[in-house]
Design a protein around this motif. Sequence first.
Motif, mmCIF file in Angstrom:
data_model
loop_
_atom_site.group_PDB
_atom_site.id
_atom_site.type_symbol
_atom_site.label_atom_id
_atom_site.label_comp_id
_atom_site.label_asym_id
_atom_site.label_seq_id
_atom_site.Cartn_x
_atom_site.Cartn_y
_atom_site.Cartn_z
ATOM 1 N N LEU A 1 -8.728 4.668 4.094
ATOM 2 C CA LEU A 1 -9.002 4.451 2.668
ATOM 3 C C LEU A 1 -8.311 5.540 1.845
ATOM 4 O O LEU A 1 -8.408 6.722 2.166
ATOM 5 C CB LEU A 1 -10.510 4.493 2.403
ATOM 6 N N LYS B 1 2.195 1.976 -3.449
ATOM 7 C CA LYS B 1 1.139 2.488 -4.309
ATOM 8 C C LYS B 1 0.863 3.960 -3.998
ATOM 9 O O LYS B 1 0.707 4.798 -4.874
ATOM 10 C CB LYS B 1 -0.136 1.671 -4.070
ATOM 11 N N ARG B 2 0.833 4.230 -2.705
ATOM 12 C CA ARG B 2 0.542 5.601 -2.289
ATOM 13 C C ARG B 2 1.653 6.554 -2.727
ATOM 14 O O ARG B 2 1.407 7.673 -3.137
ATOM 15 C CB ARG B 2 0.374 5.648 -0.771
ATOM 16 N N ASP C 1 -7.689 1.870 -2.215
ATOM 17 C CA ASP C 1 -6.591 1.204 -1.533
ATOM 18 C C ASP C 1 -6.794 1.335 -0.019
ATOM 19 O O ASP C 1 -6.804 2.452 0.512
ATOM 20 C CB ASP C 1 -5.277 1.881 -1.977
ATOM 21 N N PHE C 2 -6.991 0.199 0.647
ATOM 22 C CA PHE C 2 -7.207 0.231 2.096
ATOM 23 C C PHE C 2 -5.906 -0.122 2.823
ATOM 24 O O PHE C 2 -5.079 -0.873 2.306
ATOM 25 C CB PHE C 2 -8.271 -0.786 2.503
ATOM 26 N N LYS C 3 -5.805 0.380 4.011
ATOM 27 C CA LYS C 3 -4.635 0.065 4.822
ATOM 28 C C LYS C 3 -4.688 -1.400 5.263
ATOM 29 O O LYS C 3 -3.674 -2.094 5.239
ATOM 30 C CB LYS C 3 -4.649 0.981 6.047
ATOM 31 N N MET D 1 0.837 -1.209 0.000
ATOM 32 C CA MET D 1 0.000 0.000 0.000
ATOM 33 C C MET D 1 0.871 1.259 0.000
ATOM 34 O O MET D 1 0.594 2.220 -0.676
ATOM 35 C CB MET D 1 -0.913 -0.010 1.217
#
Lengths: 153, 431
Positions: free
Chosen positions: B288, A4-5, B313-315, A1
């Motif tokens: 989110l 991606k972020r 995209d979730f944590k 994640m």
Amino acid sequence: MRRKRLIHISMLAAFLAVTLLSCAGDTGSVKRSSAPKRHEEIEPGKPLCTECHDDDRAVYNHNSAFFDKHGRLAGTFSPLCEGCHKPKFCSDCHGNKEDIVPSRKLGNRPDLESPHRGDYFTKHKIEGRLDKSTCFKCHGRRNNKRCKRCHDK
Amino acid sequence: MPTNKAKYKECKIAYRVLITVIALVYLLPLSVWAGSDISIDSHTYFSMSEEVKGDEARDISTLYEYVSLNANNISGSCFSFVFSGWGKLETSDEKIGYEYYDRNDGDVTAAYIDYTTQDSDFNLRLGRQSVYTNLGYEDISGLSVRLPELSTGGGGGIYIGLSGYSGVPEELGDGSSSGDLISGAALSVNILRSFEIGIGYLTETDNDLQFRREADAELWMSHHFVEVYLKSIRNLITDSYSYRSAEANLYLTKRATFVARYDITGFEDYFTETELSIFDRFEHEEELCTAGGSLILVLSDNMDINLDYKDYDFKEDKGATAYGAGYKVSMSSVTTGLSYHKTDSLDEHEGYFDEYRLYVMYDVSKLSLSCDAIIDKFEYETFKRDTSTAIVTSAGYKFDDDFGVSVDLDYKRTPQYDDDYKVFVRVEYFL
């Protein structure tokens, strides 16, 4: 994640940098501090402000992108909306205790954006899981009765 | 012995009645109406439905009346009065499924006196109203004010705007955690009409207990073809950001617009007051993050296409992707729209679906016809079938500019219902 972020942020930063550079030295104007109480008569259908006004009014064009940002624009300067729309136009969807979903009221206008069209009962649990904050914009941030009907603890 | 909550509700009702009476008293003298711009809208809806689930069937019918009145520039002054409200009457024997709602119900959605200067620069409202703020959309019974902008003069320079509101919040919940006073204010500083910095504040209390306190900060920039908007909301009670977003609109040409958005929602801080069971499955630290964009192309005066993409995209939880395209064309009296959207991932058992939509509208003279068909194909069978079909056909006739009638026939076949029929009648009258 995290990766991606990081990619998302980098893309956005690049876009903002280009934007800032293009804005430098500009004295154009989109926002106005005043507006006529009533806009003069316009053709039926979704208005494109740039057909009559300068390009700096493009932000108010009622195209497909407008639906997502209409709340922000109303929050910024609501008299501009009120030049054409009566309060009922807002409360049809945002009313406090609305019994009829917007898509039913607008059943004869499929060309207008409206949440809950089709079989929303099945889809709501998917879309609700995707982003609950979008539900709460209309259904209340806290403990809406309609939500509590099934989702009460 | 009435509880505080009961007293509060009584106060609210009394307040609403008082405001309405004051407004009506103000309006009643005939001389007052002279020079006023008055409009009254009446929308009558009659809904009939039959839901079939296996061997069970139930019929429901309800009559709704929506009325709104706008009296602008009363006696040629800057004062106006706005009223809107609705009432319903369930005409079938069977009660509609919402046990929280009464069979016969209604609500006043607006009843306020408005004072707006000719150039709309100063605005004051008293009564039941909706306020649009950057922290959200609030329904209040109270006072709102927007002051004229202070400026350094000339066509350029610095402009300072200030607005605020305070009143009794109209309930959206069951009252268990709804406040008895809500107040907010916003300050904006606009530089050269190209950059704007804004800050906002909101507080809501319930019997002196402050349970909602939020602040927001915004930055807005615009050029002829670019608009950028950054926003963050901070929950001051949890002392953390509940929402952050960045949006860029690129007006490539008069016929092409590109929108990019990036949002982060912190569940713990955004849904602090929520007690719904839907949050049980999440860790409260869940966050989110969405990123996406859309491209709108106006191919000609009567044809446009839009493409959109959004990544969730979730944590903690699994993410998802949604994307699709839509096409719309208008030819003289016919408008057609066609779209396809897909949502995938989320998890193994649900969250995948494809949506196909086609609508056609036909308007000629006083007659209007439309048909809207939406088919959703779910990847996994949620109940006994994996496809839902919803078709709404409508026919309407305008007797004149101020009076029209239309009837919708709505049919659904969904994973939950074998057959769901609805008839919806609209009678619209404008005075």
